[in-house]
Design a protein around this motif. Structure first.
Motif, mmCIF file in Angstrom:
data_model
loop_
_atom_site.group_PDB
_atom_site.id
_atom_site.type_symbol
_atom_site.label_atom_id
_atom_site.label_comp_id
_atom_site.label_asym_id
_atom_site.label_seq_id
_atom_site.Cartn_x
_atom_site.Cartn_y
_atom_site.Cartn_z
ATOM 1 N N GLY A 175 29.315 -5.645 30.790
ATOM 2 C CA GLY A 175 28.369 -6.548 30.147
ATOM 3 C C GLY A 175 27.213 -6.912 31.056
ATOM 4 N N GLY A 176 27.504 -7.166 32.322
ATOM 5 C CA GLY A 176 26.460 -7.531 33.269
ATOM 6 C C GLY A 176 25.486 -6.396 33.522
ATOM 7 N N VAL A 177 26.002 -5.189 33.723
ATOM 8 C CA VAL A 177 25.154 -4.031 34.007
ATOM 9 C C VAL A 177 24.278 -3.684 32.801
ATOM 10 C CG1 VAL A 177 25.165 -1.555 34.480
ATOM 11 C CG2 VAL A 177 26.678 -3.070 35.761
ATOM 12 N N VAL A 178 24.875 -3.675 31.605
ATOM 13 C CA VAL A 178 24.122 -3.334 30.399
ATOM 14 C C VAL A 178 23.030 -4.363 30.130
ATOM 15 C CG1 VAL A 178 24.268 -3.163 27.882
ATOM 16 C CG2 VAL A 178 25.933 -1.978 29.319
ATOM 17 N N ALA A 179 23.349 -5.645 30.225
ATOM 18 C CA ALA A 179 22.345 -6.686 29.987
ATOM 19 C C ALA A 179 21.206 -6.586 30.998
ATOM 20 C CB ALA A 179 23.001 -8.062 30.051
ATOM 21 N N LEU A 180 21.536 -6.333 32.254
ATOM 22 C CA LEU A 180 20.518 -6.217 33.297
ATOM 23 C C LEU A 180 19.583 -5.046 33.037
ATOM 24 C CD1 LEU A 180 19.455 -7.109 36.133
ATOM 25 C CD2 LEU A 180 21.074 -5.454 37.094
ATOM 26 N N LEU A 181 20.149 -3.867 32.762
ATOM 27 C CA LEU A 181 19.333 -2.664 32.611
ATOM 28 C C LEU A 181 18.542 -2.651 31.308
ATOM 29 C CD1 LEU A 181 21.744 0.082 34.036
ATOM 30 C CD2 LEU A 181 19.905 -1.167 35.201
ATOM 31 N N GLY A 204 25.247 -11.679 30.957
ATOM 32 C CA GLY A 204 25.893 -10.472 30.459
ATOM 33 C C GLY A 204 27.335 -10.385 30.922
ATOM 34 N N CYS A 205 27.563 -10.752 32.187
ATOM 35 C CA CYS A 205 28.940 -10.788 32.706
ATOM 36 C C CYS A 205 29.792 -11.774 31.918
ATOM 37 C CB CYS A 205 28.941 -11.186 34.181
ATOM 38 S SG CYS A 205 28.319 -9.915 35.298
ATOM 39 N N LEU A 206 29.247 -12.958 31.687
ATOM 40 C CA LEU A 206 29.992 -13.977 30.950
ATOM 41 C C LEU A 206 30.242 -13.537 29.510
ATOM 42 C CD1 LEU A 206 28.266 -17.246 32.242
ATOM 43 C CD2 LEU A 206 30.401 -16.206 33.019
ATOM 44 N N SER A 207 29.279 -12.840 28.924
ATOM 45 C CA SER A 207 29.465 -12.329 27.565
ATOM 46 C C SER A 207 30.621 -11.332 27.516
ATOM 47 C CB SER A 207 28.176 -11.652 27.076
ATOM 48 O OG SER A 207 27.111 -12.574 27.005
ATOM 49 N N GLY A 208 30.683 -10.459 28.530
ATOM 50 C CA GLY A 208 31.794 -9.518 28.600
ATOM 51 C C GLY A 208 33.129 -10.217 28.759
ATOM 52 N N LEU A 209 33.135 -11.276 29.540
ATOM 53 C CA LEU A 209 34.368 -12.039 29.738
ATOM 54 C C LEU A 209 34.808 -12.721 28.446
ATOM 55 C CD1 LEU A 209 33.495 -13.623 33.198
ATOM 56 C CD2 LEU A 209 35.353 -12.017 32.770
ATOM 57 N N VAL A 210 33.857 -13.283 27.721
ATOM 58 C CA VAL A 210 34.188 -13.975 26.475
ATOM 59 C C VAL A 210 34.773 -13.004 25.460
ATOM 60 C CG1 VAL A 210 33.204 -15.141 24.461
ATOM 61 C CG2 VAL A 210 32.528 -15.852 26.759
#
Length: 279
Positions: A175-181, A204-210
């Motif tokens: 989630g973090g990598v996709v949101a960033l790029l 993005g990381c938090l979204s992946g965690l949720v």
């Protein structure tokens, strides 16, 4: 090794979950909500709203539970660690609260009430503290997801714990990598200058965690990467949608928790494997 729960562990665990649902709303309303209002909605949400939802989904007698004698539509639903029970509940409450309270002054309208051509941004004062907070949340999420197993008193439970931990890590990273790029590509397309937005990577990381919270013990690791990647995209889309609708979310808690809480429930149904369902 034998790790078991004490008699008070379930209460303390649910206490933490109830508190989390309330803090989601606090993030959305940051900077413009009185302490009295914080106390009132926290009492209502954690004392009256959250217990009803918990019973409906996690109790064996809940009408939404897959473990009920007569589950809804014959199947019910599974939410392993609270994508819907905790995060979507807090996210929906945050939407309602944001609409009732309104936006911060100068966010979408000027002093005369005229709509701004471009919404004003209120960046945080310390990106370093934001990153630190994100990693603290990420670390605590292993308590959310892995801790939902309850105990490691058998080899089967140990396997579930391992799967939950791996999926939690993969979904957050994806989630973090996709949101960033993707945000990088969007900014470069709009302005002509590439810009790495750490805030988007963190959310993005938090979204992946949720999103992985609902099915962390039920899906395969490759599916966790897909689920987390989609979560990053959903976060970016919903964040822009809120700005278009003039809904002021100070920390983007609504796209992170409500939208991706819903995606977590849906993705569990899409990717859960029969093998892990039996466990």
């Amino acid at each position: 090794m034998l790790v078991s729960c004490s008699a008070t562990t379930p209460f303390r665990f649910q206490y933490a979950f109830a508190a989390t649902s309330a803090t989601i709303v606090a993030g959305t309303l940051a900077e413009r909500c009185q302490m009295t209002a914080y106390l009132c909605y926290s009492i209502m949400l954690s004392g009256f709203v959250y217990p009803v939802i918990v019973h409906a989904v996690w109790s064996s007698r809940g009408f939404l539970s897959a473990l009920a004698d007569e589950p809804l539509l014959g199947v019910g639903m599974i939410d392993f660690a609270g994508s819907g029970v905790v995060h979507m509940t807090g996210g929906i409450t945050a939407v309602i609260a944001a609409k009732v309270l309104g936006a911060r002054k100068g966010r979408f309208y000027d002093e005369r009430g005229n709509k701004l051509a471009k919404p004003r941004k209120f960046p945080g004062h310390s990106i370093a503290l934001q990153v630190l907070g994100t990693f603290i949340l990420w670390f605590g999420w292993y308590g959310f997801n892995v801790g939902s197993v309850g105990n490691i008193s058998s080899s089967n439970n140990a396997k579930i714990v391992s799967l939950a931990a791996v999926n939690t890590t993969l979904a957050a990273a994806a989630g973090g990598v996709v949101a960033l790029l993707v945000n990088l590509a969007i900014v470069e397309h709009r302005t002509g200058e590439p810009y790495f937005g750490l805030t988007f990577a963190m959310n993005g990381c938090l979204s992946g965690l949720v999103c992985i919270t609902a099915g962390c013990a039920l899906i395969e690791p490759w599916a966790a990467v897909i689920v987390g990647s989609v979560a990053g995209l959903l976060y970016l889309w919903c964040s822009d949608l809120l700005v278009m609708r003039c809904i002021d979310d100070a920390v983007d808690a609504i796209p992170v928790h409500m939208i991706n809480g819903l995606w977590g429930l849906i993705s569990t149904g899409l990717f859960a494997t029969p093998e892990h369902m039996k466990n």
